[in-house]
Design an enzyme around this catalytic site. Structure first.
Site, mmCIF file in Angstrom:
data_model
loop_
_atom_site.group_PDB
_atom_site.id
_atom_site.type_symbol
_atom_site.label_atom_id
_atom_site.label_comp_id
_atom_site.label_asym_id
_atom_site.label_seq_id
_atom_site.Cartn_x
_atom_site.Cartn_y
_atom_site.Cartn_z
ATOM 1 N N GLU A 61 42.685 44.725 42.692
ATOM 2 C CA GLU A 61 43.878 45.719 42.182
ATOM 3 C C GLU A 61 44.817 44.820 41.541
ATOM 4 O O GLU A 61 45.029 43.504 41.631
ATOM 5 C CB GLU A 61 44.405 46.187 43.677
ATOM 6 C CG GLU A 61 44.684 45.234 44.903
ATOM 7 C CD GLU A 61 46.458 44.974 44.997
ATOM 8 O OE1 GLU A 61 46.882 44.762 43.790
ATOM 9 O OE2 GLU A 61 46.762 44.931 46.005
ATOM 10 N N ARG A 86 46.922 44.116 53.778
ATOM 11 C CA ARG A 86 46.074 45.064 53.251
ATOM 12 C C ARG A 86 46.342 45.395 51.809
ATOM 13 O O ARG A 86 46.848 46.359 51.110
ATOM 14 C CB ARG A 86 46.210 46.481 54.042
ATOM 15 C CG ARG A 86 45.917 46.590 55.430
ATOM 16 C CD ARG A 86 46.270 47.893 56.122
ATOM 17 N NE ARG A 86 45.705 49.150 55.126
ATOM 18 C CZ ARG A 86 44.436 49.736 55.119
ATOM 19 N NH1 ARG A 86 43.111 48.973 55.795
ATOM 20 N NH2 ARG A 86 43.980 50.625 54.247
ATOM 21 N N CYS A 91 41.809 38.673 38.952
ATOM 22 C CA CYS A 91 40.771 37.789 39.175
ATOM 23 C C CYS A 91 41.452 36.485 39.249
ATOM 24 O O CYS A 91 40.657 35.545 40.018
ATOM 25 C CB CYS A 91 40.123 37.572 37.649
ATOM 26 S SG CYS A 91 41.381 37.167 36.359
ATOM 27 N N HIS A 130 39.967 35.742 31.425
ATOM 28 C CA HIS A 130 39.347 35.876 32.465
ATOM 29 C C HIS A 130 39.151 34.472 33.286
ATOM 30 O O HIS A 130 38.605 33.788 32.564
ATOM 31 C CB HIS A 130 38.203 36.760 32.202
ATOM 32 C CG HIS A 130 37.356 37.033 33.821
ATOM 33 N ND1 HIS A 130 37.790 37.751 34.766
ATOM 34 C CD2 HIS A 130 36.091 36.633 34.132
ATOM 35 C CE1 HIS A 130 37.092 37.604 35.783
ATOM 36 N NE2 HIS A 130 35.783 36.996 35.375
ATOM 37 N N ASP A 147 31.858 34.249 40.734
ATOM 38 C CA ASP A 147 32.878 35.083 40.028
ATOM 39 C C ASP A 147 33.240 36.471 41.141
ATOM 40 O O ASP A 147 32.633 37.119 41.222
ATOM 41 C CB ASP A 147 32.488 35.786 38.912
ATOM 42 C CG ASP A 147 33.960 36.350 38.056
ATOM 43 O OD1 ASP A 147 34.815 36.621 38.889
ATOM 44 O OD2 ASP A 147 33.872 36.898 36.890
#
Length: 295
Positions: A61, A86, A91, A130, A147
């Protein structure tokens, strides 16, 4: 000892001494959070099992970036957010947390920076934004690409050995690594995922084996979270994976994909439904007061 001790600096674990930015990493708590009850050895089976458990337990998220905030990559903050709350992350958060866990288990980890190929006209048109991981397993001849932070249907559920032109099947998905033309001195690898709906291969991201360091990703993380042109700063993007489906909320579009290639899409009706979906389907409690859907 099955976990790390309560000291800072060099932390003695059951699998060696690990330096985690002078912050103790509680391996026991992390493994309980992801539901891993298997072996704690630095071997391929443990690497695959912990990788898959992480992917299925911790959601992807971008809520911090959507609020204009660069999420902290400090180990203590990552544990507080991804392990004790929660919440999920993107990444840099997932793979930084996972790297600490792998090091505590006895693996050697190198941070890699990759160019995302999904939706790109050319690889050269994308910066290296990334984060992926190169993992060395004691006694294994080749390292693995791992990953746990790629927010796409082509994400790895299990790590793959760094071998070109060989197909690997893991947890219902098929991947392969190929070499692609590159002007630099190092070989460029491209991760491809098989699309069962089209029966074809699609590029996910490309990388070289040049090591990157935490300060590099501190800068990249800040740029991706706060640049108004970044897609993560413009719309909600959340992903949850289990054994039977891949659920993705991209703005107002909710997509549910299944291993057989079946895909269903629908539009989320409004703010209340988006917040309910995050809570009930993604395992994410959105911060109070933030707006999830714009327009």
């Amino acid at each position: 000892m099955s976990g790390c001790g309560p000291r800072t600096g060099w932390v003695r674990c059951g699998y060696g001494d690990v330096m985690l930015d002078s912050i103790p990493f509680d391996l026991d708590v992390y493994l309980r959070r992801i539901g891993w009850e298997g072996e704690r050895q630095a071997d391929p089976a443990t690497l695959r099992g912990v990788h898959l458990a992480h992917m299925r337990a911790l959601p992807f998220e971008n809520l911090d970036a959507l609020r204009g905030r660069a999420p902290s990559l400090d180990p203590a903050d990552l544990v507080a957010k991804l392990v004790h709350s929660r919440r999920g992350g993107y990444c840099y958060e997932h793979n930084t947390l996972f790297a600490h866990a792998l090091e505590a288990l006895g693996f050697r980890v190198t941070l890699l920076a990759a160019r995302v190929a999904v939706g790109a006209d050319t690889l050269a048109s994308r910066p290296r934004t990334h984060m992926a991981l190169l993992v060395e397993v004691p006694g294994e001849p080749r390292p693995y690409l791992a990953d746990v932070g790629f927010g796409a249907i082509g994400a790895l559920l299990e790590p793959v050995p760094l071998v070109a032109d060989v197909e690997f099947a893991g947890a219902g998905r098929r991947h392969r690594l190929v070499h692609v033309p590159h002007d630099g001195p190092l070989e460029m690898w491209l991760l491809q995922a098989h699309d069962p709906g089209k029966d074809d291969w699609s590029g996910q991201y490309a990388f070289t084996l040049e090591p990157f360091e935490k300060p590099d990703f501190d800068v990249i993380n800040w740029h991706i979270a706060t640049n108004p042109r970044s897609p993560f700063a413009q719309r909600v993007y959340c992903q949850h994976i289990n054994a039977t489906r891949h659920l993705l909320l991209d703005g107002r579009l909710l997509t549910e994909s299944h291993p057989d290639g079946t895909v269903t899409e629908r539009e989320v009706t409004g703010e209340a439904e988006a917040r309910r979906l995050l809570e009930e389907e993604f395992g994410i409690t959105a911060p109070e007061g933030m707006t999830l859907l714009s327009g």
